[in-house]
Structures are given as C-alpha cells and as structure tokens.
Design a protein around this motif. Structure first.
Motif, short mmCIF file in Angstrom:
data_model
loop_
_atom_site.label_atom_id
_atom_site.label_comp_id
_atom_site.label_asym_id
_atom_site.label_seq_id
_atom_site.Cartn_x
_atom_site.Cartn_y
_atom_site.Cartn_z
N LEU A 234 0.84 -1.20 0.00
CA LEU A 234 0.00 0.00 0.00
C LEU A 234 0.87 1.25 0.00
O LEU A 234 1.82 1.37 0.77
CB LEU A 234 -0.92 0.00 1.22
N ARG A 235 0.52 2.21 -0.88
CA ARG A 235 1.23 3.47 -0.97
C ARG A 235 0.26 4.60 -1.25
O ARG A 235 -0.82 4.38 -1.80
CB ARG A 235 2.30 3.42 -2.07
N SER A 236 0.69 5.81 -0.86
CA SER A 236 -0.11 7.00 -1.14
C SER A 236 0.71 7.98 -1.95
O SER A 236 1.90 8.19 -1.68
CB SER A 236 -0.56 7.67 0.17
N ASP A 237 0.08 8.59 -2.95
CA ASP A 237 0.72 9.62 -3.75
C ASP A 237 -0.25 10.81 -3.84
O ASP A 237 -1.33 10.67 -4.41
CB ASP A 237 1.03 9.10 -5.15
N PRO A 238 0.10 11.94 -3.22
CA PRO A 238 1.34 12.22 -2.46
C PRO A 238 1.32 11.52 -1.10
O PRO A 238 0.31 10.93 -0.72
CB PRO A 238 1.30 13.74 -2.30
N THR A 239 2.41 11.65 -0.40
CA THR A 239 2.52 10.99 0.91
C THR A 239 1.91 11.81 2.03
O THR A 239 1.90 11.38 3.17
CB THR A 239 4.00 10.71 1.24
N VAL A 286 -8.88 8.97 -3.56
CA VAL A 286 -9.62 9.20 -2.32
C VAL A 286 -9.45 10.64 -1.86
O VAL A 286 -8.54 11.35 -2.29
CB VAL A 286 -9.16 8.24 -1.20
N LYS A 287 -10.34 11.04 -0.95
CA LYS A 287 -10.20 12.30 -0.22
C LYS A 287 -9.70 11.93 1.18
O LYS A 287 -10.45 11.37 1.97
CB LYS A 287 -11.54 13.02 -0.12
N ALA A 288 -8.46 12.23 1.47
CA ALA A 288 -7.87 11.88 2.76
C ALA A 288 -8.14 13.01 3.75
O ALA A 288 -7.71 14.14 3.54
CB ALA A 288 -6.37 11.64 2.62
N VAL A 293 -5.61 6.25 5.97
CA VAL A 293 -6.68 5.89 5.03
C VAL A 293 -6.98 4.42 5.23
O VAL A 293 -6.07 3.57 5.21
CB VAL A 293 -6.26 6.16 3.57
N GLY A 294 -8.25 4.10 5.44
CA GLY A 294 -8.66 2.71 5.56
C GLY A 294 -9.00 2.12 4.20
O GLY A 294 -9.75 2.73 3.42
N VAL A 295 -8.43 0.97 3.91
CA VAL A 295 -8.66 0.29 2.63
C VAL A 295 -9.25 -1.09 2.92
O VAL A 295 -8.77 -1.80 3.83
CB VAL A 295 -7.36 0.15 1.82
N VAL A 296 -10.30 -1.47 2.17
CA VAL A 296 -10.98 -2.74 2.39
C VAL A 296 -11.05 -3.51 1.08
O VAL A 296 -11.46 -2.96 0.05
CB VAL A 296 -12.41 -2.52 2.93
N ALA A 297 -10.63 -4.79 1.12
CA ALA A 297 -10.86 -5.73 0.02
C ALA A 297 -12.10 -6.54 0.39
O ALA A 297 -12.09 -7.27 1.38
CB ALA A 297 -9.66 -6.64 -0.19
N LEU A 298 -13.19 -6.37 -0.35
CA LEU A 298 -14.45 -6.97 0.03
C LEU A 298 -14.41 -8.49 -0.10
O LEU A 298 -13.63 -9.06 -0.88
CB LEU A 298 -15.58 -6.40 -0.82
N ALA A 311 -0.90 4.75 6.71
CA ALA A 311 -0.58 6.04 7.32
C ALA A 311 -0.28 7.05 6.22
O ALA A 311 0.52 6.81 5.31
CB ALA A 311 0.62 5.89 8.25
N VAL A 312 -0.94 8.20 6.31
CA VAL A 312 -0.72 9.31 5.38
C VAL A 312 -0.48 10.57 6.22
O VAL A 312 -1.32 10.92 7.06
CB VAL A 312 -1.92 9.51 4.44
N GLU A 313 0.64 11.21 6.01
CA GLU A 313 0.94 12.39 6.82
C GLU A 313 -0.14 13.45 6.64
O GLU A 313 -0.53 13.78 5.51
CB GLU A 313 2.29 12.98 6.42
#
Length: 634
Positions: A234-239, A286-288, A293-298, A311-313
C-alpha cells in the motif's frame, strides 16, 4: 410466576410427505411462561412464509395434548437465521413438565412432525441453552455455550452442520466446561467447543440434557469459514495531505496466503471503489481527511474481507488571529468589547475562517503567570468575532484558536492586546482633624485607601503616598505633610497648623511600579480654626496650710505663643475651687493679668480643697487651665 424461556433444536424428523423439496429445519423452539400462561414459538430454517405451523402442548407421559394451537401465524424473518412463528395469545400451563410438539406443513403437502421440540416445568425449573458464535472466520474457531440450570446437566454435545441443512460435518464435540457462577435459583455454566472445518457456511447445534434425560438444543447463526486475502504494497501519492490538498491516490495489491495475485476483487475506501487487475493491483482516488486511510478488500467467493490502514501524513494549515479592544485604557469593573478576525490559509492566500471557536483569556499584570478565562465566541461568515468582557485589572488580553492542536488540520494561532486598567480608589474610615487647633501644633488625619472592583487580595493600597493638604480658601491647596499606607492601606498623616482654613487627605495614585495603575482619591475637606496657644505657669495658692477664716491668696502668670512665648496682658481669668472629696469645680471669682501677665486674687479660707485658674480663650487665643494646688485649712 417468573418469566423463563426454554430453547430446543431437535434432530430433523422424517417428513410425512415424500416431497423432497420440503425440508425445514427447527433451529430452536421455546416456551415463554408468564403468570402461569405459556407462549410457544419456533424458529425455522429453509421454510417459506406460507408454511403452516401447529403447536401442541402435552404433559410428560401423556400421548394426547391438553392444548392445540393450529395455524400459528408467521411472525418475522431474521436475516441469515430463518423465520419465527409465534402464538399470539398465551395458553394456560398445567403443573408438571410440558412438551411442545409441532407440525410444519406447506401448501404443496409437505409435512414435518417434531415431537418434544421444547419443554417447560411448572412450577418453573430453569434449563436453557444458548450459543454465542462468530460470523466469519479464516481459521479454527470456538463456540461459547451458556447453560442456565437449576438441576444437573447430564450431558452436552455440539454438532457442526452445513448451513440450513441436517448434514453434520465431522464428529460430535463435547464442549469443555470453562466456568460456573451460582445464583439464588440457578447456576450458569459456560462451555467452549472448538471446530476446524474446511471452507464453507455452517451452523453449530448445541444440545444439553437434564437429569430426566430431556434435551435442550439451539442452533447458532451462520458461521462462514473463508480463505485469507491480504492487502500489500500500500502506498499513497502524495505521501501527505491537508485541508487544501485532500486528494490522494492509493495503490496496492490483493494477494492470497501464498502471495499470488487475486483479480476482480472489489477494493474500496469509503465510497470510492475499484477492482483489482489480473496482477492483483488496484488504484483508488480518495479524499484523505485524517492521518490514515482505511482500505478494504471486500469478501468474494471463498475469501474473507480484508482491511488495512495506510498512514498518510496530515499537515496542518496555517491560521492567523487578530484582536482589538474597544479602548486601550479602562477602569477595573468596566465592560469592554474585544473583537477581531480569524483567517485560514488556502490555495489563494488568506481567507476568513467562519464557524470556529475563539477562546479569550486575561493575563493579570499584578500576578505574573495567572491566566483567567474570559469567554469564547464563534466566528461569523467573515471570520469576525466579538466578546464583551469585564476588566479585572491591568494586563494582557489573549485570543486563541485551536490551542493544543485539538483540531489537527489547523495550526493554532493567537493574538494579544494590552489594556491599561486603572483602579478607582477611595479613602474610607476617615478620621477628621480636631478643631480648633493650636498655632504650630499638629493637625492629624487618618483613613484607609482601597481599590474599587479589585480582587480581595488587591483591595488595600499598600505603600501608597498620602498628602495632608491645606487651603485657606478651599480652592488652592498646598501639602502640609506626607505618609505611606501600611499593608492594610491605612495611614496617619500630620502637618503644622499656621492659619484658619480647610484640611484634607489626598492619595496621589500609583503606577505599575507600585503594582497597578491607581487613580488618585481625596477625602472631604474639614475646616479647622487655628488659635494661638496659651499657658498658665507659677500658679500657687498660699499660705499652706492656712487657718480657717484667714486670707488665702492665689496667683500665677499667663503667657501666649505667637511665634514666641510672651506675657498675655489683660487676660480675664476665673479662679475655681474644688472642695476635698468633690468632683465639681466652683467659680470663686475673676481677675485680670497685668502687663507682665501676672495675676493675683485673695479669698477667705473656709475648707480643704484644690484651687485652679482658667482662661476661657477668645477668637484668637485658646483657653487653658492651670494645674491645681491643694490647700489644707485648719
């Protein structure tokens, strides 16, 4: 009678009809008793709402029922747990053990007869069974069973069934007793039964037998055994994000326990959703709004739902505060208006920040470090705020937003303004000067200087300068004496009298070097008549002793002080006599002083007593009495 509910699930009875499609399961049955009346109900699996249910109440040992309830109405459905049929009106319960026999049929002719689906004792004995299960598992699981019983539990068994069927999976499991808790009328026993079936949907039926060999059974809700899927990479762009830059793209992969990619899996974070590609990857916009950010695989197929937190700063944005006061100078106790504006940084610069709470505080200049809450306000559509506040004293007013970063999306901000607050003062307990006063003698006034509208510890004005002032005309004043107030604000101040006129005490006020800004205050003025002093010296009554009837002569000298002592010529004096043993003086005669201030007067001696001379005074001179002279008359 107390209310008791007993629950049972019986093994599937053989259908009377050969219809293979009609195969309901009795998940549990119960008889609720209140005030000697019984209300049966049953929960069925794999039965439709048009199924017909008949209840029959029968005493143990009897072959015929003592009460029959045909056409029991459908009650309500429970998602994943079947549906309930219940009697609407209760039936009288007979003494002894009553069994609930029931028949289930459908319009096509299918029929299921279930004897002893439940039982109840009257008078009431307690024997109930309940199972606490889990919904979805990815490994071996444990079912907790609670048996409430007033008699012994002779046997307990847990069986695993495929969902909605009578197909048992695996062998019977004997639950392990974990704990017991005794109450006044029954005992609670907690059991645990462990299962480790393959992937599939199951229900657990728990059966417990009492000392008479009758059984209570209940079936749990559906337990789904699933495979594990995992969210990885899992990664976020931007961080990082903030309120002005909330958009982020979350990427990652969904894999099975062996790390192999899973395609077609729905992945979401709140409303945004997507599906994984052939290689298990996904991308979510997403809108953080938080620091994660919570991510769910159904859940899909044989795989259980998986979730992860990324974790997203979260960076706070800047704010700024402005505060102004309606005045820069006030008196303690005055009401002032504190107002200002709160702004927040956005992409274009600064903008008003509406709907936010601004807290106000007062820093007391007389007590360093003392902070007093002074109210709060919510900013309007233009980011403006205002608060009316009572001035407690000289100090600094502070407006703060978001102290201690209570809202992590914004930096805190504050502003301050200093207000000089003077204390109004007054002089209490005034001791007015004596009048008349002797020329060049002391005129004295006393009092206490206090602050108005001050905290109790600050009410007395300590070390304040007080002047004794004189005015001949009541308009133009000069200082005649000075004093300082003590720890309680009290003073005693004196000055020399030199002429007739007005006297007053004046506190000159203080500056912060004395602890606070204090206004001057003045007492009322008092008129003092100033006269020259007089004195009678060398007073003598002789001879002493003296014979009765002989002549007694009194004499002395009177002087006046007008800058120096000199004879008081022509002064009228009265000679007084006080008989021995008396407290009253009697005027015996008068005389005048000569040019040297001397006087004399002769009397006939008649009794023992004390003689004295007195000058009554005038508009210019003060009166005076001589010392007394005692004469023994024989």
């Amino acid at each position: 009678m107390s209310l008791f509910t007993v629950v049972a699930l019986l093994p599937l009875a053989s259908p009377a009809s050969a219809e293979a499609a009609f195969a309901p399961i009795v998940a549990d049955a119960s008889i609720t008793v209140k005030d000697g009346k019984a209300t049966p109900q049953v929960r069925l699996l794999s039965a439709t709402a048009d199924a017909k249910v008949e209840f029959r109440l029968r005493l143990k040992g009897a072959t015929e029922p003592y009460a029959v309830v045909p056409d029991v109405p459908f009650g309500y459905g429970i998602p994943g747990q079947g549906a309930v049929w219940a009697r609407q009106s209760p039936t009288d319960l007979k003494p002894g053990r009553t069994y609930l026999d029931l028949t289930v049929s459908d319009p096509s002719g299918g029929r299921l007869d279930v004897p002893q689906a439940a039982f109840i004792d009257s008078p009431a004995g307690v024997f109930t069974v309940s199972g606490l299960g889990v919904r979805t598992v990815t490994s071996a699981f444990t079912i907790t069973t609670v048996v409430a019983h007033s008699g012994p539990v002779s046997k307990i068994v847990a069986r695993l069934y495929r969902r909605g069927t009578a197909e048992q999976v695996g062998e019977d499991v004997v639950p392990t007793l974990r704990s017991t808790l005794k109450y006044s009328t029954y005992t609670r026993s907690d059991y645990a039964a462990a299962f480790d079936p393959p992937v599939g949907d199951y229900e657990v039926a728990i059966s417990a037998w009492d000392e008479q060999g009758d059984v209570r059974t209940t079936r749990t809700s559906v337990i789904s055994r699933k495979l594990v899927q995992r969210l990885v990479d899992l990664r976020s762009d931007p961080t990082w994000t903030d309120v002005n830059h909330p958009d982020a793209t979350i990427t990652g992969r969904v894999v099975d326990p062996a790390g192999q990619p899973l395609s077609g899996v729905t992945v979401g974070s709140g409303a945004p959703r997507t599906t994984t590609a052939e290689d298990g990857t996904f991308s979510l916009n997403v809108k953080a709004t938080q620091d994660h950010v919570g991510v769910v695989a159904l859940e899909h197929g044989d795989y259980a739902e998986a979730s992860a937190q990324l974790a997203v700063e979260r960076r706070p944005v800047n704010t700024r505060m402005i505060i102004t006061a309606s005045t820069a100078k006030a008196h303690a106790g005055d009401t002032i208006k504190l107002s200002g504006q709160l702004d927040v940084a956005d992409l274009a610069g600064w903008r008003p920040f509406p709907g936010r709470t601004v807290s106000l505080f007062f820093w007391d200049g007389a007590v360093p470090g003392k902070e007093i809450p002074a109210g709060s306000a919510v900013t309007d559509a233009n980011g403006r705020y205002s608060v009316n506040a009572t001035v407690p004293g000289n100090g600094t007013w502070i407006a703060r937003f978001n102290p201690a970063l209570i809202d992590p999306d914004y930096w805190d901000s504050s502003a301050r303004t200093d207000i000089r607050a003077d204390f109004a003062t007054q002089i209490l307990a005034v001791g007015k000067p004596a009048s008349p006063a002797a020329y060049r003698s002391s005129v004295t006034m006393t009092g206490q200087v206090v602050r108005r509208n001050a905290p109790s510890a600050q009410v007395p004005v300590r070390n304040g300068f007080v002047h004794l002032q004189f005015s001949a005309d009541g308009k133009n004043w000069v200082n005649k004496g000075d004093a300082s107030t003590d720890a309680n604000g009290r003073f005693r101040v004196s000055g020399l009298a030199s002429a007739d006129g007005h006297w007053r005490a004046r506190f000159e006020g203080n500056t912060p070097s004395h602890g606070s800004w204090d206004d001057p205050s003045t007492t009322a003025s008092f008129y003092v008549d100033t006269k020259y002093k007089t004195a009678i010296t060398s007073f003598d009554a002789s001879p002493e002793p003296v014979k009765k009837g002989r002549t007694l002569t009194v004499k002395g000298k009177i002087t006046k002080f007008t800058g120096a002592w000199q004879p008081a010529a022509g002064a009228a004096l009265t000679i007084y006599f006080k008989p021995k043993g008396s407290t009253k003086w009697k005027a015996m005669g008068t005389t005048k002083s000569d040019r040297n201030g001397r006087f004399t007067k002769a009397f006939k001696a008649s009794a023992d007593g004390t003689w004295a001379a007195a000058y009554a005074g005038s508009s210019t001179y003060l009166g005076i009495w001589s010392a007394g002279d005692y004469v023994d008359v024989r």
